[in-house]
Design a protein around this motif. Sequence first.
Motif, short mmCIF file in Angstrom:
data_model
loop_
_atom_site.label_atom_id
_atom_site.label_comp_id
_atom_site.label_asym_id
_atom_site.label_seq_id
_atom_site.Cartn_x
_atom_site.Cartn_y
_atom_site.Cartn_z
N PHE A 78 40.53 23.85 12.57
CA PHE A 78 39.17 24.34 12.78
C PHE A 78 39.07 25.64 11.99
CE2 PHE A 78 35.69 26.54 14.65
CZ PHE A 78 34.86 25.60 15.25
N ASN A 137 36.85 18.38 11.23
CA ASN A 137 35.72 19.22 11.60
C ASN A 137 35.06 19.84 10.38
OD1 ASN A 137 34.08 20.92 13.53
ND2 ASN A 137 35.16 22.54 12.41
N ASN A 138 35.85 20.42 9.50
CA ASN A 138 35.36 20.98 8.24
C ASN A 138 36.31 20.58 7.13
OD1 ASN A 138 36.95 23.06 9.91
ND2 ASN A 138 37.16 23.87 7.84
N GLY A 188 32.48 14.76 9.32
CA GLY A 188 32.74 16.07 9.91
C GLY A 188 31.50 16.65 10.55
N SER A 189 31.61 17.89 10.96
CA SER A 189 30.48 18.51 11.66
C SER A 189 30.10 19.87 11.09
CB SER A 189 30.81 18.65 13.16
OG SER A 189 31.90 19.54 13.35
N TYR A 190 30.82 20.36 10.06
CA TYR A 190 30.55 21.72 9.60
C TYR A 190 30.88 21.85 8.12
CZ TYR A 190 30.76 26.86 9.55
OH TYR A 190 30.56 28.19 9.27
N GLN A 226 29.35 18.25 16.78
CA GLN A 226 30.78 18.59 16.92
C GLN A 226 31.44 17.94 18.14
OE1 GLN A 226 32.26 22.88 17.29
NE2 GLN A 226 32.45 22.42 15.10
N ASN A 276 42.69 22.64 18.87
CA ASN A 276 41.27 22.32 18.72
C ASN A 276 41.13 20.83 18.43
OD1 ASN A 276 42.15 22.39 15.91
ND2 ASN A 276 41.80 24.60 16.00
N PHE A 277 41.04 20.46 17.17
CA PHE A 277 40.93 19.05 16.82
C PHE A 277 42.29 18.39 16.61
CE2 PHE A 277 36.56 20.18 16.01
CZ PHE A 277 35.85 19.02 16.32
#
Length: 251
Positions: free
Chosen positions: A26, A52-53, A75-77, A100, A191-192
């Motif tokens: 993350f 995520n990124n 992803g989300s970011y 996310q 985190n992920f």
Amino acid sequence: MDKVVATAPEAVADVPEGASLAVGGFGLSGVPNVLIQALYERGVGGLSVVSNNCGALETGLAVLLAAGRITRVTGSYIGGNKEFARQYLGGELELELIPQGTLAERLRAGGAGIPAFYTPAGVGTQVAEGGLPWRYDGSGGVALASPPKEVREFDGVEYVLERGIRTDYALVRAAKGDRHGNLVFSKSSRNFNPLAAMAGRITIAEVEELVEPGGLDPDQVHLPGIFVQRVVALTAEQAADKKIEQRTVSS
């Protein structure tokens, strides 16, 4: 039961062209930089990445991205990654943006053998209705848009159907691991990473500290070794190499 592989290049030696990867981290926290670098040096491309990124400050997945090795990102970011934004808007890269929390649950669900689930996140938006630009044509137009998803009502509330995610491989980083693949993550690096590890059919973990079986308190294990197929022990120098994305100085 001994899943330790001598080197990172050996651990990723069978990752083929066009493979799908779930990658932990993350921002700059908990990113499997050593495994990513080994994959870069192998020269494989056409990769589909779920993360995520997509790296930051020219580290992590940004190494593969800048080399043109990634063709699709889930992803989300995007954040401050200018090269990520340039490739996406220029039509060089396909991007599926996901809320996310939904991304986290899609990874967890895939690893748990759950093919799909319903969530309220995204109902009433293009996430559910379709039309999100997955790929641009390089001239500002949309070459490929997201399809609509099933929406169903439960107890008077609408939910959108989301699919679980499974990938060919997963790359993660842990603070500690044993030879059986049991992993412990430190603070925000948890985190992920556990979720990405669950989603991969073959999961490779780089660990900052390798301990012998029995060296981890079972109650402190964050991810059981059943989800991990290969373990790479980092050198002291590799383990200490942790960059800071945003430096804040206070008096």
